[in-house]
Motif scaffolding. Structure first.
Motif, PDB file in Angstrom:
ATOM      1  N   TYR A 187     -18.401 -53.775  22.192  1.00  0.00           N
ATOM      2  CA  TYR A 187     -18.818 -54.545  21.022  1.00  0.00           C
ATOM      3  C   TYR A 187     -18.839 -56.031  21.335  1.00  0.00           C
ATOM      4  CZ  TYR A 187     -18.510 -57.213  16.699  1.00  0.00           C
ATOM      5  OH  TYR A 187     -18.723 -58.133  15.709  1.00  0.00           O
ATOM      6  N   TRP A 190     -24.615 -60.666  19.648  1.00  0.00           N
ATOM      7  CA  TRP A 190     -25.808 -60.524  20.486  1.00  0.00           C
ATOM      8  C   TRP A 190     -25.838 -61.557  21.604  1.00  0.00           C
ATOM      9  CZ3 TRP A 190     -30.023 -62.702  22.620  1.00  0.00           C
ATOM     10  CH2 TRP A 190     -31.060 -61.868  23.019  1.00  0.00           C
ATOM     11  N   LEU A 205     -23.558 -49.579  23.291  1.00  0.00           N
ATOM     12  CA  LEU A 205     -23.471 -50.928  22.733  1.00  0.00           C
ATOM     13  C   LEU A 205     -23.338 -50.915  21.215  1.00  0.00           C
ATOM     14  CD1 LEU A 205     -23.728 -54.035  23.080  1.00  0.00           C
ATOM     15  CD2 LEU A 205     -26.202 -53.727  22.826  1.00  0.00           C
ATOM     16  N   TRP A 206     -22.384 -51.682  20.758  1.00  0.00           N
ATOM     17  CA  TRP A 206     -22.224 -51.989  19.332  1.00  0.00           C
ATOM     18  C   TRP A 206     -22.439 -53.493  19.226  1.00  0.00           C
ATOM     19  CZ3 TRP A 206     -16.797 -51.317  16.617  1.00  0.00           C
ATOM     20  CH2 TRP A 206     -16.891 -51.731  15.285  1.00  0.00           C
ATOM     21  N   VAL A 207     -23.529 -53.896  18.641  1.00  0.00           N
ATOM     22  CA  VAL A 207     -23.918 -55.304  18.671  1.00  0.00           C
ATOM     23  C   VAL A 207     -23.916 -55.910  17.276  1.00  0.00           C
ATOM     24  CG1 VAL A 207     -26.394 -54.752  18.567  1.00  0.00           C
ATOM     25  CG2 VAL A 207     -25.646 -56.942  19.535  1.00  0.00           C
ATOM     26  N   PRO A 219     -31.996 -54.838  21.760  1.00  0.00           N
ATOM     27  CA  PRO A 219     -30.780 -54.843  22.575  1.00  0.00           C
ATOM     28  C   PRO A 219     -30.752 -56.020  23.545  1.00  0.00           C
ATOM     29  CG  PRO A 219     -32.300 -53.159  23.349  1.00  0.00           C
ATOM     30  CD  PRO A 219     -32.875 -53.694  22.076  1.00  0.00           C
ATOM     31  N   TRP A 223     -29.024 -53.549  28.315  1.00  0.00           N
ATOM     32  CA  TRP A 223     -29.113 -52.368  27.470  1.00  0.00           C
ATOM     33  C   TRP A 223     -30.560 -52.088  27.073  1.00  0.00           C
ATOM     34  CZ3 TRP A 223     -24.815 -55.628  26.843  1.00  0.00           C
ATOM     35  CH2 TRP A 223     -23.565 -55.020  27.023  1.00  0.00           C
ATOM     36  N   THR A 225     -31.080 -49.832  24.527  1.00  0.00           N
ATOM     37  CA  THR A 225     -30.948 -49.556  23.116  1.00  0.00           C
ATOM     38  C   THR A 225     -29.514 -49.847  22.713  1.00  0.00           C
ATOM     39  OG1 THR A 225     -31.361 -47.922  21.375  1.00  0.00           O
ATOM     40  CG2 THR A 225     -30.335 -47.121  23.405  1.00  0.00           C
ATOM     41  N   TRP A 226     -29.197 -49.635  21.453  1.00  0.00           N
ATOM     42  CA  TRP A 226     -27.843 -49.845  20.969  1.00  0.00           C
ATOM     43  C   TRP A 226     -27.432 -48.626  20.153  1.00  0.00           C
ATOM     44  CZ3 TRP A 226     -28.430 -49.479  15.784  1.00  0.00           C
ATOM     45  CH2 TRP A 226     -29.650 -49.877  15.232  1.00  0.00           C
ATOM     46  N   HIS A 229     -25.319 -51.274  14.997  1.00  0.00           N
ATOM     47  CA  HIS A 229     -25.661 -52.663  14.672  1.00  0.00           C
ATOM     48  C   HIS A 229     -24.785 -53.115  13.515  1.00  0.00           C
ATOM     49  CE1 HIS A 229     -28.743 -55.558  12.609  1.00  0.00           C
ATOM     50  NE2 HIS A 229     -27.805 -56.236  13.251  1.00  0.00           N
ATOM     51  N   SER A 241     -25.859 -47.126  12.325  1.00  0.00           N
ATOM     52  CA  SER A 241     -26.025 -46.511  13.638  1.00  0.00           C
ATOM     53  C   SER A 241     -27.313 -45.710  13.667  1.00  0.00           C
ATOM     54  CB  SER A 241     -24.849 -45.591  13.965  1.00  0.00           C
ATOM     55  OG  SER A 241     -25.060 -44.939  15.221  1.00  0.00           O
TER      56      SER A 241
END
Length: 255
Positions: A187, A190, A205-207, A219, A223, A225-226, A229, A241
């Motif tokens: 996490y 960005w 990824l947790w953005v 992303p 990355w 993708t994520w 968010h 998610s």
């Protein structure tokens, strides 16, 4: 995500109403902004639980599930009334801070039965192995279940260089993966992830990006993708998610 422990006093002094809202009005966000939100034309997708997120080009539409992340700023949050489909809570910070509300939140999430996760707020000034072991000791002190997600929250450099912060993150993440057999999630905001997250694409990824509509964020760094968010922290940290609840559990512990 929660502020580091060292900022807690200043946060309360500067934002007493915000803290009161977080303590007493916590169900508002879940009631008004929760649930499954359909999106179209957003180039993010997910594969099977074993694969995790996949390349955006494989899927153009999908649905978002709603979730919260909680810490000692919301010690009394009522999980029984939430419409969140996943909840991730702060467990530790550094090598000696244990979130006082962790055990309660962990227990309540277990009763609720939604996807559950725990995160560690990292400090690159410390030994990453020591921090990882401390995090795992606190998480393992509570009853666990298959699907519990493990997360590194990294938002500060502690004065370290880009290379040093990046190396620290890689060490923490790889160590937790080796010790648990579970690939932890990463996490960060960005901009921070884009600058310090090179080479971390193997970790879901947790953005955080508050200026983008929920689910409409590209992303950063390497990355493609994520997984999650975080789109606002008002009145509490709220997330969506692209993964289903089963796919989120697939990123968590096997037992």
């Amino acid at each position: 995500m929660s502020k580091p422990r060292f900022a807690a006093i200043a946060h309360v002094l500067q934002n007493p109403r915000a803290l009161l809202t977080k303590r007493l009005g916590l169900a508002v966000a879940g009631a008004t902004l929760a649930g499954t939100t359909a999106i179209a034309g957003v180039a993010f997708a997910a594969a099977s639980p074993e694969q995790g997120p996949v390349n955006a080009s494989q899927h153009k539409t999908g649905s978002l599930i709603y979730g919260l992340d909680i810490s000692n700023y919301e010690p009394l949050y009522d999980w029984t009334s939430t419409q969140a489909q996943f909840g991730i809570i702060k467990a530790t910070e550094g090598t000696d801070f244990r979130d006082a509300s962790f055990a309660r939140h962990w227990r309540e999430l277990g009763k609720k039965g939604i996807v559950r996760g725990a995160y560690h707020y990292g400090h690159p000034a410390n030994d990453p192995i020591a921090e990882a072991n401390y995090f795992l000791s606190v998480v393992n002190s509570q009853p666990g279940a298959a699907g519990d997600i493990l997360v590194l929250d990294l938002e500060t450099t502690d004065g370290k260089s880009v290379a040093e912060v990046n190396s620290w993150a890689k060490t923490w993440l790889s160590y937790v993966k080796k010790k648990t057999g579970t690939t932890p999630m990463f996490y960060s905001g960005w901009k921070f992830a884009n600058k310090y997250g090179k080479g971390l694409a193997e970790y879901p990824l947790w953005v955080a990006h508050y200026s983008k509509a929920k689910g409409a964020v590209a992303p950063p760094a390497d990355w493609k993708t994520w997984a999650i968010h975080q789109y606002t922290d008002i009145p509490i940290d709220q997330n969506v998610s692209v993964l289903s609840t089963d796919q989120l559990r697939g990123l968590g512990r096997r037992a």
